[in-house]
Design an enzyme around this catalytic site. Structure first.
Site, mmCIF file in Angstrom:
data_model
loop_
_atom_site.group_PDB
_atom_site.id
_atom_site.type_symbol
_atom_site.label_atom_id
_atom_site.label_comp_id
_atom_site.label_asym_id
_atom_site.label_seq_id
_atom_site.Cartn_x
_atom_site.Cartn_y
_atom_site.Cartn_z
ATOM 1 N N CYS A 90 -7.901 -1.302 3.609
ATOM 2 C CA CYS A 90 -8.606 -2.464 4.168
ATOM 3 C C CYS A 90 -9.752 -1.868 5.243
ATOM 4 C CB CYS A 90 -7.396 -3.057 5.044
ATOM 5 S SG CYS A 90 -8.258 -4.242 6.231
ATOM 6 N N HIS A 108 0.907 -1.199 -0.068
ATOM 7 C CA HIS A 108 0.088 -0.002 0.241
ATOM 8 C C HIS A 108 0.859 1.337 0.010
ATOM 9 C CE1 HIS A 108 -4.026 -1.582 0.765
ATOM 10 N NE2 HIS A 108 -3.478 -2.751 0.774
#
Length: 306
Positions: free
Chosen positions: A246, A215
């Protein structure tokens, strides 16, 4: 060509496009037809692997409630791409296999707190389930990849002890996992930390493919991808436009953008098989599907007209 960590760069890296799963899971639900338009654009990039969806509770992740419909359409329309799905339980495995997807990613969080927030059970319980899931997937002629989430840092518990990740890696491999993926779920790791954990994981799981899921929360995505490749990693996840995050990890933002990863790898002579212009087009399709601007700097510079 030599890299600063481990010597020669690999000739090729296999990219897995995760925009349709990780990319969309925190968005407002996107109509199935819009997802399929995005899938068509993604397949046109030449990407060899696509994570289609996740077979999880529709109540917990409403954006992926159409998992079966997306899988059926993908398998009917395209036969030259390896499609996979993320699961977190036996029910998820059964649904994925019933939908015709035999390449399955099973997520195990290295943090108990995140694991309970994500799947409703602790890490030890998730690890213990691996053998049953591997046996089920293998009986269907499939492959089970264990994705170790929160591999470097947890939003609840702080830095993840490397020995915890290594213990999980050893346990899931012993239980039948066919491959491993280390996930920087909240986008906090840095190149040296990444390389150190990759090296250690390889020592604890010799001969097994170790992929990386990054990420870009703190702008380290490209740097970490470069570090991974110079350390010999040949499997990387990315998401068109930098979509993703998430829903159960506060502060987690988008993935490394596929177009930025391809741009980087093209620039250092590492093949991906992806067409950058087609990836930028797909990123534009993704932007239109979710109805807002995306984080990718390359997309912003190019426009990515869909």
């Amino acid at each position: 060509m030599s890299g600063p960590f481990d010597g020669a760069l690999p000739e090729r890296v296999s990219v897995r496009e995760v925009g349709l799963r990780d990319g969309l899971q925190i968005e407002a639900p996107v109509p199935t037809e819009a997802k399929l338009r995005l899938l068509e654009a993604v397949v046109a990039t030449g990407v060899p692997r696509v994570e289609l969806t996740s077979f999880v509770s529709a109540r917990a992740v409403p954006a992926l409630a159409d998992a079966e419909r997306v899988a059926a359409a993908a398998l009917e329309r395209f036969d030259d791409v390896l499609f996979s799905a993320l699961v977190a339980s036996r029910t998820g495995v059964d649904r994925a296999l019933a939908a015709g997807l035999t390449d399955v990613e099973y997520v195990v969080s290295a943090s108990d707190t995140h694991s309970r927030a994500n799947v409703g059970r602790g890490t030890e319980e998730s690890v213990a389930l691996t053998a049953e899931l591997a046996e089920t997937v293998h009986a269907a002629g499939g492959r089970l990849e264990a994705v170790i989430a929160i591999a470097w840092d947890c939003p609840f518990e702080g830095p993840t002890p490397p020995e915890r990740v290594l213990g999980i890696a050893e346990a899931v491999v012993a239980a039948g996992a066919d491959a491993l993926c280390l996930a920087d779920t909240i986008g906090t790791t840095t190149p040296l930390r990444l390389v150190e954990l990759v090296r250690a994981t390889r020592e604890h799981a010799p001969g097994l493919d170790v992929g990386i899921h990054l990420h870009d929360t703190r702008g380290m995505g490209a740097a970490n991808a470069l570090a991974a490749v110079t350390a010999g990693v040949t499997s990387l996840d990315a998401s068109v436009g930098g979509l993703g995050g998430c829903p159960f990890a506060p502060g987690a933002s988008g993935n490394v953008a596929t177009e930025e990863l391809v741009y980087l790898l093209d620039g250092i002579g590492v093949a991906t098989g992806l067409d950058l212009r087609a990836v930028l087009h797909a990123a534009g399709v993704a932007r239109d599907a979710v109805g807002h601007e995306l984080t990718s700097s390359l997309l912003k510079a190019d426009g990515g007209a869909a």
